[in-house]
Design a protein around this motif. Structure first.
Motif, PDB file in Angstrom:
ATOM      1  N   THR A  40      20.566  64.145  24.040  1.00 39.38           N
ATOM      2  CA  THR A  40      22.265  63.009  23.679  1.00 39.38           C
ATOM      3  C   THR A  40      21.608  61.490  24.177  1.00 39.38           C
ATOM      4  OG1 THR A  40      23.754  64.554  24.616  1.00 39.38           O
ATOM      5  CG2 THR A  40      24.377  62.596  24.036  1.00 39.38           C
ATOM      6  N   VAL A  41      20.721  61.443  24.794  1.00 38.56           N
ATOM      7  CA  VAL A  41      20.349  59.927  25.258  1.00 38.56           C
ATOM      8  C   VAL A  41      19.231  59.743  24.168  1.00 38.56           C
ATOM      9  CG1 VAL A  41      18.432  58.413  26.381  1.00 38.56           C
ATOM     10  CG2 VAL A  41      20.130  59.910  27.151  1.00 38.56           C
ATOM     11  N   GLU A  84      22.329  57.953  22.685  1.00 39.52           N
ATOM     12  CA  GLU A  84      23.066  57.253  23.573  1.00 39.52           C
ATOM     13  C   GLU A  84      23.257  56.759  24.671  1.00 39.52           C
ATOM     14  OE1 GLU A  84      27.797  57.549  24.726  1.00 39.52           O
ATOM     15  OE2 GLU A  84      26.553  59.482  22.798  1.00 39.52           O
ATOM     16  N   LYS A 109      26.167  54.421  30.063  1.00 34.77           N
ATOM     17  CA  LYS A 109      27.185  55.098  29.479  1.00 34.77           C
ATOM     18  C   LYS A 109      27.877  56.242  29.817  1.00 34.77           C
ATOM     19  CE  LYS A 109      30.405  54.350  25.875  1.00 34.77           C
ATOM     20  NZ  LYS A 109      31.087  53.968  23.836  1.00 34.77           N
ATOM     21  N   LEU A 110      26.315  57.316  29.296  1.00 35.49           N
ATOM     22  CA  LEU A 110      26.604  58.562  28.825  1.00 35.49           C
ATOM     23  C   LEU A 110      27.040  58.975  30.667  1.00 35.49           C
ATOM     24  CD1 LEU A 110      26.525  61.490  28.094  1.00 35.49           C
ATOM     25  CD2 LEU A 110      23.795  61.522  28.018  1.00 35.49           C
TER      26      LEU A 110
END
Length: 624
Positions: A510-511, A515, A519-520
């Motif tokens: 995801t990073v 993202e 925040k994630l």
């Protein structure tokens, strides 16, 4: 390079530095001594004309064993301490040393007698009240099987080898590019973050059925095999404990002290300096000039600096240290022994030239006071008495336990206590069972199967034990019910780890897709920490995580990620966002110089190893 080494030998200051740094720890250990004479059949090896005798090899094996035994927790009966297992490595070390010495000989290297004499006379192990003690000197050498003459050659060899080491180290250098690269690496700064993925509640989501546990057990039964074990009763006979019970009165101690004093060597010890005038056309005139100035009262040390041809002692005022018997020519020694403190000899000739010798100090050793020796003498007398009783008790122990059903009668007769060990296997144990011979005795057929008492097992430091098997557990695979709980726990943790890894992989992907990590992490309830511009030594995060952060290869990506498991079992994502190389301007001259010196030392070690390997590979080595 070797010429530079030879030149260094002429410098007294350099020699003394090397002595302090390198040779002092080696003297008492007996390193060296390829000086032993050899005849047909007495050589263990021959290296480029230098011999390694069997006597030397045997002594070095003994010394190596003693060094290893001096380390804490070493089992004296371990196989690696057996002579046959030590001889190979020790012989290899001696042949490598012989090859280096042969190369030094061929290069024309050498060490003068005055330097060797100063080294010996200043060794702490030979000093009493900060003075050279000839009795202690001879005593130490006799314990390792050396004579003063042998030892002199040994010290000279070690000095020569360390001159080679120093020459290699002194010739090593570091380029500006190497300095820059090292500073860039060592003082690099990185900005990174960590994200810890919690495991709370995951175990409750896992269910391991009885069938799963049984299946794992069936497939991995061998991992649950338990080695054969025994527990023994034993009685121990100790010379040290017997000695503590021996009675020695004051009169016996006093008598022994007086006997020791009667044998005490009270021969004077002379600390001397000399002024050497080498033979030549002007030597007679030079000698006359020096004697005239001495007669006028000029300082001996200053005249040495002005006139002496001995470069090794000139800057030291001619100091030769303590005169050791056999070190100097007979005429030189006889001249010394005829002088009192402060007196200067008449001219003494030798192969080196003409000497004027000054006695700086004449010290007559005095025997130690009774009060200082009392405790040691008493302990020695107690031990002597105990040795006779110990030998007698050993014989009694053998007779009393030979056909007895247990150890109780022998213990009662000899005043010993029956002790008991914990369970141990053939290969490992604690306490008395940490000894290989004890374990071998416990598992001997006549002891384990027939139920007899063991033979006497002699241990280090004059101790002996006899044992009797009290409990026996044959080798077996532990039952499923015994190990079921550990299997369930293991399988549960495996599934938890898989779940954590899956979560970490999703977070990483995801990073990578863009993202923001912080925040994630916040949205998922993961613990997030950020470290800005941290160095390798900054006390941020924990050492393992910090080390991993600096091990991650930095690419052109905005963030480089790695998943790891911390020493405490936490699943952690580490992300490196920037890297800044270290700069010499930000470090300081002292730090740059320190890093440069450290790198030079490392380089010299590699160069020294390579140099030695080259010498050894080209040497003609024949072992027997």
């Amino acid at each position: 390079m070797l010429q530079g080494v030879r030149d260094n030998l002429k410098g007294t200051t350099v020699s003394i530095v090397i002595i302090v740094l390198f040779i002092v720890p080696m003297v008492i250990a007996g390193v060296g001594s390829s000086f032993l004479g050899s005849v047909a059949g007495t050589d263990a090896a021959e290296v480029d004309g230098r011999s390694v005798s069997f006597a030397e090899l045997d002594r070095e094996v003994y010394l190596q064993k003693q060094r290893m035994l001096s380390q804490q927790g070493v089992d004296p009966s371990a196989d690696y301490l057996k002579d046959e297992n030590l001889r190979g490595p020790v012989l290899e070390r001696l042949t490598r040393k012989a090859a280096m010495l042969a190369a030094a000989d061929h290069a024309g290297m050498g060490v003068d007698a005055a330097t060797v004499n100063r080294v010996i006379a200043t060794q702490p192990d030979f000093l009493t009240d900060e003075r050279f003690d000839s009795q202690k000197f001879r005593s130490v050498l006799s314990r390792i099987g050396l004579t003063p003459a042998n030892f002199k050659v040994s010290v000279a060899e070690d000095l020569m080898l360390n001159q080679i080491n120093y020459g290699l180290e002194a010739s090593s250098f570091v380029t500006q590019a190497e300095k820059a690269a090292l500073i860039s690496l060592v003082h690099e700064k990185r900005t990174f973050f960590t994200v810890d993925i919690p495991s709370e509640g995951l175990r409750e989501q896992v269910t391991v059925s009885d069938a799963d546990a049984q299946s794992y057990y069936d497939e991995n039964q061998e991992s649950y095999r338990k080695a054969e074990q025994v527990a023994v009763e034993y009685i121990e006979l100790s010379l040290a404990k017997l000695a503590e019970t021996m009675k020695v009165d004051e009169a016996q101690v006093k008598s022994q002290y007086e006997a020791d004093v009667a044998k005490f060597d009270a021969a004077p010890e002379y600390t001397v300096a000399h002024l050497l005038i080498e033979d030549g056309d002007s030597s007679a005139a030079k000698l006359a000039e020096v004697q005239a100035k001495l007669a006028e009262g000029e300082d001996f040390a200053e005249l040495v600096k002005q006139y002496s041809d001995d470069a090794g002692t000139r800057d030291l005022g001619g100091s030769l240290g303590v005169v050791l018997p056999g070190i100097y020519p007979v005429d030189f020694e006889m001249a010394v022994y005829s002088l009192d403190s402060g007196e200067i000899s008449a001219p003494v000739t030798s192969d080196a030239g003409t000497h004027l010798i000054k006695v700086l100090d004449k010290h007559v050793p005095k025997p130690p006071a009774f009060a200082d020796r009392k405790a040691e003498i008493k302990a020695n007398l107690q031990r002597i008495q105990a040795e006779e009783l110990y030998t007698a008790n050993l014989e009694s122990l053998d007779k009393l336990t030979f056909s007895a059903p247990d150890l109780s009668d022998a213990a009662a007769t000899l005043g010993l206590t029956v002790a008991q060990s914990t369970l141990f296997s053939r290969t490992s144990g604690t306490g008395i069972a940490g000894n290989t011979d004890v374990r071998n005795a416990a598992f001997a057929p006549e002891v384990l199967q027939d139920g007899h008492n063991s033979r006497i097992v002699e241990l280090a430091n004059n101790r002996a034990v006899v044992l009797h098997v009290k409990q026996h557990e044959p080798e077996h695979i532990q039952a499923f019910d015994v190990v079921k709980a550990s299997i369930v726990d293991k399988l549960t943790q495996q599934q938890v780890n898989e779940m954590l890894k899956s979560k970490a992989d999703v977070f990483v992907e995801t990073v990578k897709s863009g993202e923001a990590a912080e925040k994630l992490a916040e949205s998922l309830g993961y613990a997030y920490s950020s470290f800005e511009g941290a160095t390798r030594s900054d006390p941020v995060s924990d050492p393992a995580t910090r080390s991993q952060a600096f091990a991650i290869a930095k690419t052109d990506s905005p963030v480089d990620l790695h998943v790891s498991i911390t020493p405490t079992g936490v699943t952690r994502v580490i992300g490196v966002t920037s890297r800044e190389p270290g700069k010499a301007s930000e470090v300081g001259d002292d730090m740059v110089e320190g890093l440069s010196s450290q790198l030079a030392r490392e380089n010299s070690r590699y160069e020294g190893s390579s140099f030695e390997a080259g010498i050894v590979s080209s040497a003609k080595i024949v072992t027997r």
